[in-house]
Structure formats: C-alpha cells, structure tokens
Design a protein around this motif. Structure first.
Motif, PDB file in Angstrom:
ATOM      1  N   ALA A  53     109.616  23.458  88.193  1.00 17.55           N
ATOM      2  CA  ALA A  53     110.486  23.178  88.284  1.00 17.55           C
ATOM      3  C   ALA A  53     111.226  22.307  87.810  1.00 17.55           C
ATOM      4  CB  ALA A  53     110.370  21.973  89.617  1.00 17.55           C
ATOM      5  N   THR A  55     110.676  19.833  85.357  1.00 14.21           N
ATOM      6  CA  THR A  55     110.315  17.794  85.873  1.00 14.21           C
ATOM      7  C   THR A  55     109.262  17.653  85.799  1.00 14.21           C
ATOM      8  OG1 THR A  55     110.639  15.864  87.445  1.00 14.21           O
ATOM      9  CG2 THR A  55     109.303  17.645  88.396  1.00 14.21           C
ATOM     10  N   HIS A 142     121.594  25.293  94.932  1.00 13.26           N
ATOM     11  CA  HIS A 142     121.885  25.479  93.520  1.00 13.26           C
ATOM     12  C   HIS A 142     121.961  27.025  93.396  1.00 13.26           C
ATOM     13  CE1 HIS A 142     119.135  27.475  89.941  1.00 13.26           C
ATOM     14  NE2 HIS A 142     121.058  27.382  89.749  1.00 13.26           N
ATOM     15  N   PRO A 153     124.164  22.363  88.801  1.00 18.69           N
ATOM     16  CA  PRO A 153     123.392  20.825  89.243  1.00 18.69           C
ATOM     17  C   PRO A 153     124.047  20.143  88.039  1.00 18.69           C
ATOM     18  CG  PRO A 153     122.066  22.068  89.681  1.00 18.69           C
ATOM     19  CD  PRO A 153     123.419  23.216  89.281  1.00 18.69           C
ATOM     20  N   VAL A 171     119.581  18.909  94.993  1.00 18.37           N
ATOM     21  CA  VAL A 171     119.235  19.472  95.003  1.00 18.37           C
ATOM     22  C   VAL A 171     118.758  21.119  95.742  1.00 18.37           C
ATOM     23  CG1 VAL A 171     119.910  21.490  93.186  1.00 18.37           C
ATOM     24  CG2 VAL A 171     120.245  19.602  92.436  1.00 18.37           C
ATOM     25  N   ASP A 172     118.784  22.197  96.315  1.00 18.59           N
ATOM     26  CA  ASP A 172     117.871  22.630  97.013  1.00 18.59           C
ATOM     27  C   ASP A 172     118.086  23.975  96.385  1.00 18.59           C
ATOM     28  OD1 ASP A 172     117.547  24.942  98.690  1.00 18.59           O
ATOM     29  OD2 ASP A 172     119.026  25.031 100.470  1.00 18.59           O
ATOM     30  N   CYS A 173     117.025  23.825  96.011  1.00 18.72           N
ATOM     31  CA  CYS A 173     116.587  25.208  95.226  1.00 18.72           C
ATOM     32  C   CYS A 173     115.630  26.912  95.918  1.00 18.72           C
ATOM     33  CB  CYS A 173     116.020  24.794  93.474  1.00 18.72           C
ATOM     34  SG  CYS A 173     116.742  24.382  92.548  1.00 18.72           S
ATOM     35  N   TYR A 182     116.385  26.838  85.771  1.00 16.91           N
ATOM     36  CA  TYR A 182     115.900  25.729  86.802  1.00 16.91           C
ATOM     37  C   TYR A 182     116.030  24.349  86.130  1.00 16.91           C
ATOM     38  CZ  TYR A 182     117.024  22.340  90.111  1.00 16.91           C
ATOM     39  OH  TYR A 182     117.251  20.801  90.791  1.00 16.91           O
ATOM     40  N   MET A 184     115.171  20.794  86.094  1.00 18.33           N
ATOM     41  CA  MET A 184     115.516  19.338  86.755  1.00 18.33           C
ATOM     42  C   MET A 184     115.982  18.001  86.543  1.00 18.33           C
ATOM     43  SD  MET A 184     113.334  17.794  90.124  1.00 18.33           S
ATOM     44  CE  MET A 184     113.317  16.115  90.344  1.00 18.33           C
ATOM     45  N   ALA A 189     118.771  15.981  88.272  1.00 22.21           N
ATOM     46  CA  ALA A 189     119.050  16.584  89.524  1.00 22.21           C
ATOM     47  C   ALA A 189     117.872  15.023  90.000  1.00 22.21           C
ATOM     48  CB  ALA A 189     118.306  17.663  90.506  1.00 22.21           C
ATOM     49  N   THR A 192     114.397  17.718  94.037  1.00 21.54           N
ATOM     50  CA  THR A 192     114.659  19.004  94.488  1.00 21.54           C
ATOM     51  C   THR A 192     113.520  19.204  95.561  1.00 21.54           C
ATOM     52  OG1 THR A 192     114.988  19.481  91.676  1.00 21.54           O
ATOM     53  CG2 THR A 192     114.597  21.469  92.687  1.00 21.54           C
TER      54      THR A 192
END
Ligand SMILES: *Cc1c(COP(=O)(O)O)cnc(C)c1O
Length: 402
Positions: A53, A55, A142, A153, A171-173, A182, A184, A189, A192
């Motif tokens: 993700a 993050t 997303h 995003p 955010v809908d991933c 992606y 994050m 974002a 997520t």
C-alpha cells in the motif's frame, strides 16, 4: 460442441484467479491460533501489506469483504451527523456514499457519471466554500471497478492542501491494490481500504484499512466507535485475536501469505508493469475490433484507465451474448456490465468487463483475447481484423526491450 474443458480463466474483476500456491497453502489441518507458526506469521503479513500500500503507518485487518471496510473506515472517523464529500466516477463511488448514508453521515456527492474525470476545480470551489470545515472527509475510488476509470489521489490531495482544508482523504483501492501503482504516503492519502480477493489473489473474506496518524487523531476525537469496527485494538499486535477481534481467518491467512510472497518475489514494480503491458494488449485488441464494429472502451483516455479492469461495450444485447458464449464454449468468463443501463438497455446487456487483475500472464491474456475473437466470429458480431496481431505486438515490443 464446446471447447471449454480444461483450465478456465475467470476474467471478472474479483474474485480473481487464484494461484495454485495460494490454494495449496490452505490444504492443512486446523492450526493453533494461540501460539506457533500462524501467530508468528502475522506481523510479517501486516508489514508486507503496508509495503504494497506504500505506507509506513498502520494496517488493521478485518474478516469481511470490501463493503465491510467501506463501513469500517467511515465508522472510525465519522459520526452520525458529520459531513463528507464523495467524488464518484462510477457505481462504486456511489455505493460507498450510500454506505455513509447508512451510518447517518451527510454525504455531498460530486457524481461524474460513467466516463468523466473528477473536476478538480469543482472540488476546489467546494472546499473553499466550506470555510467552517464542516466536511470531515473526502471519499474517492482509486479505480472504479464499474467504469474502469482510474483517479489520481495525489491530485485530490494537492487541491485539499492548496485550499488548506483539513478533511481526511479516504481512498478505495479495493480494485487497484497490487495491480496499479499506488503510494499511500507519498500521495497523501490518510486512509486506504483494500480487500484480499482482487489484486491480492486470495479467496474472499479479508479486508484491510490502512491509516496514518492524521486519521488516527480523528479516530481519537470520536466519542464512540462500535467495538468490532474499531481499528485501535487491531493494530496492537500480540495474539491473533487482537488483530481480528476474535477468531482469525486461519486458512485465508496462509493463503494471503503465499500471495504476498508471490507479489514480493516478483517485485512490486514488476507486478505494476506486467499489469500495464497486459492491459495495453487488451486495449489494443479492443481498438482493432472497434475499427469494424461497435466494440468500444468506456474510458477514452488510456492514462485514465485501470490496469486491472477494463469496461467495454458492444451493441445491446451483444455484451451479454458474448459473455454467455465465452463461458459455455471456451472456459473464459468475462465480467458483467455494472451500472451501464440505459432506458433502451435496462439490463446493461451492451456492456461487459475484462478482469485482468492479479495472477495473469501473457498466455492467459492472449488466450482470453483469442476466445473473444472466436466469439465475435461465431456470433456474427461485426468487428475489425487484426486484434490478436495488435495485442501480440504490444507484448512482443515490451519483451524485446528486455
Ligand atoms: C470489489 C470492490 C468493492 C466491493 O468489494 P466487496 O468485496 O464486493 O464488498 C468496493 N470497491 C471497489 C473499488 C471494488 O472493486
């Protein structure tokens, strides 16, 4: 007489094709959940999910599907009566807004329909008009799985920052994680969400909420969060019951471990590139078919298309005819058109979708496209020539570069 015996390809946008390694990982006796291997695996699973993700912050796992974490993400930071803004570019954005409505959240929807991009100027105006900072969160997908549109995003974050607006960016991933690039944290974002059955190649039943410290602070300001939804206890670590607020999804965790190994062994950049090249092959075939017939991709701009799901259409009811023919005769199952109904075509029978997420490679995509080509011919649906040539050329050119 059909030619569908043999291994099939479920080319729908989730659940996706399950790798043999993932299936085999579940063939085992019930494991101890209080000590031993499974418990020791859990911190690594969380770390690897966070890597995918993009993050360094938190990941709370849930037993449930995407709808579950739609609800969960909202319920941790928004209370009944709070305001949110939803930027919808298809059916899934609207569904998330409806989930918020179910929680008593006042959702303002910017509905961009089935083809159009998010209008950042309109977003900017809405944020600046909200001088009292009533809007607590901006919701976006997303990738919208119904339309195949990919949104940006980072661009939405830039508008929030420029307007100096404190709303959380959620955010809908679910359709994009492990398929489309992606990042994050880099993209700003705050929250997520993802589920295990799409790019993560695991049988349905687990979903994840990633959140940063800003979102965590918003959670801290909530008077109350339903215990089973609360992400706080789920990030504390320790026994598996902490992560899942009860019995963990034992066999799904083994499956997920195998899937994460596949992704990280291949390398995330390679996974993203593979999805991009194979998506371009599908688009090239569709463009060629469209030269001599009604085949059309829903999103005209390739840069705004998902690399995991492609929405297309023929003339009604040929989308449905083609899907049914492919499943019965070739072992390929395409996705149904979702939310593409018109007054003349109330059941979206013109539309269909290619799912090309997760465990797919060049021979599967070429086989799927070859099957579609067969279907167009067998059903006498007008189409242009050269689709397979065009798709093959995309893959070959990519591979020639080494
Ligand atoms: C699949 C999907 C969902 C819903 O997930 P379920 O597991 O079916 O509840 C939500 N958002 C997006 C973008 C999806 O692709």
């Amino acid at each position: 007489m059909s030619l569908s015996q043999g291994r099939s390809y479920l080319a729908i946008p989730g659940p996706s094709v399950m790798p043999d390694q993932v299936l085999r990982a579940m063939q085992r006796a019930a494991p101890n959940i209080y000590a031993g291997e499974l418990m020791e695996m859990m911190p690594g699973i969380i770390t690897d999910l966070k890597t995918i993700a993009g993050t360094q912050f938190h990941c709370a796992p849930y037993i449930g599907n995407g709808h579950m974490v739609w609800d969960v993400a909202l319920a941790n930071v928004l209370a009944e009566g709070d305001h949110a803004l939803c930027l919808a570019t298809g059916r899934f954005g609207l569904l998330w807004a409806d989930m918020a409505d179910g929680l008593g959240i006042h959702v303002d929807i910017h509905d961009y329909g089935r083809r159009d991009p998010i209008d950042l100027d309109r977003l900017d105006a809405a944020l600046r008009a909200d001088s009292g900072h009533q809007i607590k969160a901006v919701l976006m997908t997303h990738v919208d799985t119904a339309t195949g549109r990919k949104n940006d995003p980072a661009a939405v974050r830039a508008v929030l920052d420029a307007a100096d607006h404190p709303a959380l960016l959620m955010v809908d991933c679910i359709a994009s994680l492990g398929c489309d690039e992606y990042r994050m944290d880099d993209w700003g974002a705050d929250i997520t969400i993802a589920a295990c059955q799409k790019g993560l190649m695991t049988p349905p039943g687990m979903a994840f909420v990633f959140f940063n410290n800003r979102a965590q602070a918003a959670r801290g300001r909530m008077t109350r969060v339903a215990r089973h939804y609360d992400w706080q206890s789920r990030i504390e670590g320790g026994i598996l019951a902490n992560y899942f607020n009860g019995t963990p999804p034992t066999h799904l965790l083994y499956a997920l471990r195998a899937a994460l190994d596949l992704i990280l062994t291949e390398g995330l950049d390679h996974v993203w590139t593979r999805h991009h090249v194979l998506a371009r092959a599908i688009w090239a075939a569709c463009d060629a078919w469209g030269q001599g017939g009604a085949m059309q991709l829903n999103i005209p701009d390739p840069a705004a298309r998902s690399h995991a799901v492609t929405a297309a259409r023929l003339n009604a009811p040929d989308g449905t005819r083609l899907r049914n023919w492919l499943e019965a005769n070739t072992g390929v199952t395409l996705g149904i058109g979702l939310g593409m109904d018109t007054p003349e075509d109330p059941h979206s029978s013109a539309a269909f979708r290619f799912g090309h997420m997760g465990h797919i490679n060049a021979q599967m995509v070429m086989g799927m496209l070859g099957s579609v080509d067969m279907g167009l011919k067998a059903l006498s649906i007008a189409h242009g020539d050269g689709a397979l040539e065009a798709a093959s050329r995309i893959c070959a050119d990519h591979l020639k570069q080494g």
